[in-house]
Design a protein around this motif. Structure first.
Motif, PDB file in Angstrom:
ATOM      1  N   THR A 237      -3.194  10.051  12.532  1.00 22.64           N
ATOM      2  CA  THR A 237      -3.485   8.909  11.670  1.00 22.64           C
ATOM      3  C   THR A 237      -2.820   7.655  12.236  1.00 22.64           C
ATOM      4  O   THR A 237      -2.140   7.706  13.255  1.00 22.64           O
ATOM      5  CB  THR A 237      -2.994   9.162  10.220  1.00 22.64           C
ATOM      6  OG1 THR A 237      -1.574   9.314  10.241  1.00 22.64           O
ATOM      7  CG2 THR A 237      -3.635  10.408   9.639  1.00 22.64           C
ATOM      8  N   GLN A 448      -7.630   7.548  10.283  1.00 23.04           N
ATOM      9  CA  GLN A 448      -7.270   7.132   8.938  1.00 23.04           C
ATOM     10  C   GLN A 448      -5.796   6.766   8.910  1.00 23.04           C
ATOM     11  O   GLN A 448      -5.070   6.966   9.880  1.00 23.04           O
ATOM     12  CB  GLN A 448      -7.522   8.282   7.963  1.00 23.04           C
ATOM     13  CG  GLN A 448      -8.989   8.601   7.774  1.00 23.04           C
ATOM     14  CD  GLN A 448      -9.155   9.779   6.830  1.00 23.04           C
ATOM     15  OE1 GLN A 448      -8.662  10.860   7.090  1.00 23.04           O
ATOM     16  NE2 GLN A 448      -9.836   9.566   5.733  1.00 23.04           N
ATOM     17  N   SER A 450      -2.091   7.367   7.052  1.00 29.29           N
ATOM     18  CA  SER A 450      -1.494   8.442   6.255  1.00 29.29           C
ATOM     19  C   SER A 450      -0.095   8.097   5.796  1.00 29.29           C
ATOM     20  O   SER A 450       0.538   7.164   6.284  1.00 29.29           O
ATOM     21  CB  SER A 450      -1.434   9.735   7.067  1.00 29.29           C
ATOM     22  OG  SER A 450      -0.383   9.649   8.002  1.00 29.29           O
ATOM     23  N   GLN A 452       3.493  10.499   4.656  1.00 32.93           N
ATOM     24  CA  GLN A 452       3.989  11.871   4.582  1.00 32.93           C
ATOM     25  C   GLN A 452       5.381  11.877   3.961  1.00 32.93           C
ATOM     26  O   GLN A 452       6.168  10.973   4.186  1.00 32.93           O
ATOM     27  CB  GLN A 452       4.046  12.486   5.977  1.00 32.93           C
ATOM     28  CG  GLN A 452       4.612  13.892   5.989  1.00 32.93           C
ATOM     29  CD  GLN A 452       4.267  14.639   7.280  1.00 32.93           C
ATOM     30  OE1 GLN A 452       3.126  14.690   7.678  1.00 32.93           O
ATOM     31  NE2 GLN A 452       5.258  15.214   7.917  1.00 32.93           N
ATOM     32  N   ALA A 479       1.198   6.103   2.015  1.00 33.42           N
ATOM     33  CA  ALA A 479      -0.070   5.846   2.721  1.00 33.42           C
ATOM     34  C   ALA A 479      -0.609   4.459   2.369  1.00 33.42           C
ATOM     35  O   ALA A 479      -1.071   3.716   3.240  1.00 33.42           O
ATOM     36  CB  ALA A 479      -1.091   6.924   2.380  1.00 33.42           C
ATOM     37  N   LYS A 512       1.191  15.532   2.888  1.00 34.64           N
ATOM     38  CA  LYS A 512       0.617  14.411   3.619  1.00 34.64           C
ATOM     39  C   LYS A 512      -0.640  13.923   2.906  1.00 34.64           C
ATOM     40  O   LYS A 512      -1.474  14.727   2.501  1.00 34.64           O
ATOM     41  CB  LYS A 512       0.267  14.830   5.038  1.00 34.64           C
ATOM     42  CG  LYS A 512      -0.340  13.681   5.840  1.00 34.64           C
ATOM     43  CD  LYS A 512      -0.883  14.136   7.159  1.00 34.64           C
ATOM     44  CE  LYS A 512       0.258  14.560   8.055  1.00 34.64           C
ATOM     45  NZ  LYS A 512      -0.248  15.250   9.233  1.00 34.64           N
ATOM     46  N   ALA A 514      -3.901  11.062   3.273  1.00 33.30           N
ATOM     47  CA  ALA A 514      -4.572  10.187   4.246  1.00 33.30           C
ATOM     48  C   ALA A 514      -5.774   9.530   3.595  1.00 33.30           C
ATOM     49  O   ALA A 514      -6.402  10.096   2.700  1.00 33.30           O
ATOM     50  CB  ALA A 514      -5.017  10.986   5.472  1.00 33.30           C
TER      51      ALA A 514
END
Length: 527
Positions: A237, A448, A450, A452, A479, A512, A514
């Motif tokens: 990402t 994308q 993300s 986390q 994100a 995570k 995304a």
């Protein structure tokens, strides 16, 4: 009104670039040689795809860069920041000093200012001793003017990061806002020494990341493009420039990751094995739900053991420019060294004097490239044995990455993938998608954004449901902060590992989230 996005991936051999339209269709693509200063290679590639596509520059809204700058700086021990490493954990952790087990030359480069400070937490979040703030002020005064980046690691900071955050406030107060500060709780997972190494390495490549970002932004300006800039990170990402300069370590291994994401997109497969054959190396990785499978092991970078997230890869010194050596008795060796980006001058088919894997494939009629006459004199039987060995190396790597005995789809990408045959042992099918030569740049462009989070929760206190919910909402807000569109956010990964050795029914949760890039025309963050 449509918009376009640029994806660039800088490898050791080639700098690949693509321009995609709003439906992610390739408008133009190019491979140009990676240059010594890197920026020139990026500039050349960018100039070419923009000119070839002939699209209005003001419609290019996003530009993504996947780069090996930071990895190379660590491996080559070049261009590293002057750092201070501060561990909060005395008296509990004095037995094992920071940077232990790291190669001497790396320790010499990074271990000039190492400090141990009283403080830190137990695994359940209780303070071991209170934080020694006076000592931190003293250290800050001492290093003022001689370091430009500080790595702070506190014991069990993934459980409680209050000591790291307070230390960061003190250093900013004394050293000023422009000094880069890396906190281990934001980088690695549980495991003090590996997390500390990852944080120290992160602190050491901040300037390299800044230079790469500036070079990329300037290349865009020179082309008259005012796009929002993102960096590829190693989970497939994107991150904003500000984030990348704060956490440059997350760009490590983003090249193969981009190839995996690009392969997934080009082949329309979400679960497969991907073989990315470059000029120098091949990487074999596994797609799980369109994202690279993550490694669960400690990962070495430049000889230092770290534990931040990395894709699970088998890398081997086999690519399009790999040198093949034949001995008198008919024995041969393949690599691991390569002519790299000098293939067009060094290999036999281009009039050079070095036998490469590409020459072998051309001589056997498997690839049409260069001048086949120049390799026609070679012994076909011997070349056949060499080629079989090349294929066997790849099949072995595929076998290592499989989790079950059954055949799985294998996607071939990268400029060197033309070397490989239509059938491989262990593959249910071998797919070579269109545009596979620039799959890495495509992976970079379609990425994308993300967020986390990884934390330890004591379930006796908050319960599993609440812990998971808390982690999910934190990952989603991370994100969104990184530039994701809230409406497209999905949770792509949840890992819940009970920690049997801790009381209170503790568990480590990693989540995570995304989503797609937010499209509204927000102002571009200036560097």
């Amino acid at each position: 009104m449509g918009f376009f996005r640029i994806g660039i991936d800088v490898g050791g051999t080639h700098t690949d670039a693509v321009l995609l339209d709003e439906n992610n269709q390739v408008v133009s693509e190019t491979k140009s040689a990676t240059t010594e200063d890197v920026a020139t290679g990026i500039f050349n590639a960018m100039h070419k795809i923009i000119n070839d596509a002939n699209v209005p520059r003001e419609q290019i809204k996003f530009a993504m860069l996947g780069t090996t700058h930071c990895t190379n700086a660590i491996v080559e021990r070049k261009r590293l920041n002057n750092i201070a490493a501060v561990r909060i954990g005395a008296p509990a952790t004095l037995a094992v000093k920071p940077l232990i087990g790291v190669p001497d030359d790396l320790r010499d480069a990074l271990g000039k200012h190492v400090y141990l400070v009283r403080g830190g937490h137990e695994f359940d979040g209780r303070e071991i001793v209170s934080l020694d703030e006076n000592h931190l002020y003293q250290i800050a005064e001492e290093i003022k003017g001689s370091v430009d980046s500080v790595a702070i690691t506190s014991v069990f900071s993934p459980v409680s990061k209050s000591h790291e955050e307070r230390a960061s406030e003190i250093f900013k107060e004394v050293l000023g806002e422009e000094t880069a500060i890396s906190l281990s709780s934001e980088i690695g997972s549980v495991g003090l020494l590996e997390r500390e190494n990852a944080t120290i390495l992160n602190a050491s490549v901040v300037n390299v990341a800044k230079a790469a970002a500036d070079g990329f932004i300037n290349a865009l300006k020179n082309e008259g493009v005012d796009a929002k800039v993102f960096f590829g990170q190693n989970d497939g990402t994107l991150m904003s420039v500000d984030y990348a300069v704060k956490y440059p370590i997350f760009t490590v291994a983003c090249g193969p990751t981009n190839s995996l994401r690009g392969a997934s997109y080009l082949s329309n497969l979400s679960d497969a094995i991907v073989v990315d054959v470059g000029g120098t190396t091949s990487d074999v990785g596994v797609l799980v739900q369109s994202f690279p499978r993550e490694s669960s092991l400690a990962v070495e970078i430049g000889g230092a053991r770290t534990n931040f997230r990395m894709p699970d890869l088998v890398s081997m010194g086999l690519g399009g420019g790999t040198i093949v050596r034949i001995q008198e008795n008919g024995e041969f060796t393949i690599g691991p060294d390569s002519v790299g980006y000098r293939l067009p001058e060094k290999s036999l088919i281009f009039g050079g004097d070095t036998l490469t894997t590409t020459d072998v494939a051309v001589a056997l009629g498997k690839v049409d490239l260069g001048d086949a006459e120049k390799v026609a004199h070679l012994d076909k039987e011997l070349l056949g044995r060499i080629y079989a060995k090349i294929v066997e190396l790849v099949e072995d790597a595929i076998d290592k990455m499989k989790t079950s005995a059954g055949p799985v789809p294998v996607i071939l990408v990268g400029g060197g993938s033309v070397l490989l045959p239509e059938h491989l042992i262990g593959a249910s099918e071998v797919i070579r998608p269109e545009h596979s030569g620039v799959a890495n740049a495509i992976g970079s462009a379609i990425s994308q954004v993300s967020g986390q989070v990884e934390k330890i929760y004591v379930l006796d206190e908050i319960g599993r449901e609440n812990a998971l919910e808390a982690a999910k909402s934190q990952a989603m807000s991370e994100a969104i902060q990184a530039g994701a569109d809230p409406d497209t956010l999905v949770i792509v990964d949840v890992e819940d590992v009970p920690l049997a050795y801790l009381p209170g029914n503790a568990t480590r949760i990693r989540v995570k989230a995304a989503g797609d890039l937010a499209q509204e025309d927000q102002p571009v963050a200036s560097m």
